[in-house]
Design an enzyme around this catalytic site. Structure first.
Site, PDB file in Angstrom:
ATOM      1  N   ARG A 214     -41.088   7.063 127.044  1.00 61.22           N
ATOM      2  CA  ARG A 214     -39.969   7.604 127.819  1.00 61.22           C
ATOM      3  C   ARG A 214     -40.607   8.231 129.050  1.00 61.22           C
ATOM      4  NH1 ARG A 214     -38.421  12.825 130.076  1.00 61.22           N
ATOM      5  NH2 ARG A 214     -36.164  12.948 130.140  1.00 61.22           N
ATOM      6  N   ASP A 216     -40.759  10.445 132.051  1.00 61.82           N
ATOM      7  CA  ASP A 216     -40.136  11.635 132.626  1.00 61.82           C
ATOM      8  C   ASP A 216     -40.048  11.520 134.147  1.00 61.82           C
ATOM      9  OD1 ASP A 216     -39.190  14.407 132.143  1.00 61.82           O
ATOM     10  OD2 ASP A 216     -40.896  14.942 133.421  1.00 61.82           O
ATOM     11  N   GLU A 240     -36.364   8.049 132.839  1.00 63.23           N
ATOM     12  CA  GLU A 240     -35.308   9.040 133.079  1.00 63.23           C
ATOM     13  C   GLU A 240     -34.951   9.016 134.564  1.00 63.23           C
ATOM     14  OE1 GLU A 240     -34.522  13.803 133.414  1.00 63.23           O
ATOM     15  OE2 GLU A 240     -36.440  12.884 133.898  1.00 63.23           O
TER      16      GLU A 240
END
Ligand code: ABC
Ligand code: CA
Length: 495
Positions: A214, A216, A240
């Site tokens: 994931r 950031d 993200e």
């Protein structure tokens, strides 16, 4: 694992420090458990990689087959105006593991425990920024060394400026954070930075058996950086991209900067559609259609209704039927469901950071109604993914969602064999109905709602109608399949 291998997965997002307490098998690493583990204190509650292992039954019991954990790298470990780095986002050295969360062997043990269950490990990675308590003088080599930063040459940072969100260059080069805890912007065009990060991420994924990343603050780094970084990582990357701009978020896929992004655009549509009783369903429909049209692979989006930066769903929306309908949308629409720990416990404290990050253990990991709903939704999704022969052989993952009908309060959409019929009317019973003129099934045939296991019959022209008048039910969600498919799926037993 690749994007294709992730497509059918369902992700449980947890905060390593807050998901499971130290135990006999997972002792506290550094500090004893505070007497009260209050999110307002912004300090450690004591969760570790080993303590996550203790509670994998709870996650798997809800039907998840992947977890997303907090960043694993070393953070600044000092008192700040926002207290301590319990969240793991204040990474000062990506190359070193965070001793607060455990040892290298502990992280390997977590990864092995997940793989033994057929589950995937997703790790959050922070490369855009490095924290500093010294906002205006941060980029001088003495301050950098004091902060323990991996990057000690001032040329490895962009010069100080705070982000102007109307300007993409500023979003990429200026600094997140504020004057209390500045997040110095790493110079992701500097050759030393680039080569160090790329070789680090390849080592990290292979050493610890990490299946996905994931990313950031993905929108704060120029896209082409990620193409090489994710290739070096060699696993699925989901970024993200915080915001409601659908075209911009989609560019991460169209430009091949990374496999996918978290479903921020759809999130705003779900909030507008289901966030209030009699909310704006046409906005949900609008957003949904734009998402489907803009992303080459909407099936890889990470769909959520809350996370650690946003209010808890039940903080802004108390009505339980609205939450249930929103969750069905989250699970059936194109994409991977991403459920934030505590959502299954109806956590409602938390209008935002830091209140939305409470420890989970005071809930006693209860078997709540919402836990059961999530379990059922995972079961349905898993069953339609593994049964390739439903609905005239149309595969669930390879069929794109289509909006079949909508009113200002209702929506019906089909994905493969499933027809989701949802409403924002909320819990009270109302003398109203929603008719779906063309369900896709022939008239007189029988369909089953997999949520209630009740049978309905299809009317003339293929119409299905649901009523919101039944006392005690109100605005329930429905997930219909043909009777034959229901029999094959076995979710409602013999039907
Ligand atoms: C600290 C304290 C908090 C305190 C805060 C001011 O400072 O802990 O108590 O309130 C980490 C920690 C945080 C910490 C921060 C800063 O670091 O988790 O606790 O807050 O020190 C990611 C992570 C996030 C993480 C970081 C930093 C980045 O998920 O947990 O924070 O490593 C921006 C970034 C996004 C970032 C997010 C927090 O901030 O883009 O990457 N998240 C607009 C902007 C967004 C922006 C958002 C919030 O505001 O477009 O880019 O996100 O600031 C919609 C619009 C959106 C708009 C929203 C608000 O409204 O469409 O565009 O978003 O309608
Ligand atoms: Ca940047």
């Amino acid at each position: 694992a690749t994007a294709d291998q992730w497509k059918g997965k369902s992700i449980y997002q947890l905060f390593t420090d807050r998901f499971a307490p130290p135990s006999a098998t997972a002792p506290a690493r550094t500090s004893p458990l505070p007497e009260t583990c209050d999110p307002i204190q912004q300090t450690w509650c004591g969760g570790t990689w080993l303590s996550i292992i203790d509670k994998l039954d709870y996650i798997q019991g809800m039907g998840f087959d992947a977890i997303w954990i907090s960043p694993v790298s070393q953070n600044i470990d000092v008192y700040t105006p926002y207290n301590y780095a319990y969240h793991g986002y204040w990474v000062n050295d990506p190359l070193t593991l965070n001793p607060r969360f455990g040892s290298p062997d502990d992280l390997k043990a977590l990864s092995a425990a997940l793989h033994a269950r057929g589950m995937y490990l997703m790790v959050d990675v922070v490369v855009n920024n490095v924290p500093s308590l010294n906002a205006y003088d941060a980029v001088n080599s003495t301050a950098l060394k004091l902060d323990g930063s991996r990057w000690t040459d001032p040329a490895e940072f962009h010069p100080q400026c705070w982000i102007d969100y109307t300007n993409q260059t500023s979003i990429e080069n200026c600094w997140l954070g504020d004057s209390k805890v500045a997040l110095m912007d790493v110079n992701t065009e500097n050759p030393t930075v680039v080569s160090t990060l790329n070789s680090w991420i390849g080592n990290l994924t292979s050493t610890y058996g990490i299946d996905g990343l994931r990313i950031d603050a993905a929108k704060h780094v120029p896209g082409p950086f990620w193409t090489n970084f994710c290739a070096a990582g060699g696993v699925f990357c989901i970024g993200e991209v915080y915001g409601s701009d659908i075209g911009f978020a989609a560019s991460f896929q169209t430009q091949k900067w990374m496999d996918s992004v978290l479903g921020y655009p759809l999130y705003y549509g779900i909030v507008n559609g289901f966030g209030t009783v009699s909310g704006n369903m046409s906005n949900f429909v609008d957003v949904a259609q734009q998402v489907l049209a803009s992303f080459p692979q909407p099936g890889l989006l990470g769909n959520f209704i809350e996370n650690h930066d946003l209010p808890r769903w039940r903080n802004t929306t108390a009505d339980s039927q609205l939450a249930y309908n929103a969750m069905v949308a989250q699970f059936i629409f194109d994409g991977l469901p991403v459920v934030y720990y505590g959502q299954e416990q109806d956590f409602s404290h938390g209008a935002g950071d830091p209140y939305n990050r409470a420890a989970l253990w005071p809930s006693n990991y209860a078997n709540t109604t919402t836990y059961q709903h999530i379990r059922k939704l995972n079961e349905i999704r898993h069953a339609v993914i593994t049964n390739g022969t439903l609905f005239n052989g149309k595969n669930f993952l390879d069929s794109q969602t289509t909006i079949v009908a909508s009113t200002k309060n209702d929506v019906a959409f089909r994905k493969g064999p499933l027809l989701a019929v949802l409403t924002n009317r909320g819990s009270p019973s109302v003398p109203q109905a929603f008719g779906v003129p063309t369900s896709g099934w022939s008239s007189q045939s029988a369909v089953i709602d997999l949520l209630s296991c009740k049978q309905y019959s299809v009317g003339s022209g293929g119409a299905i109608s649901v009523s919101y008048a039944a006392a005690g039910f109100g605005g329930m969600p429905y997930v219909f399949v043909s009777q034959a498919d229901a029999a094959a799926l076995k979710i409602c037993g013999d039907v």
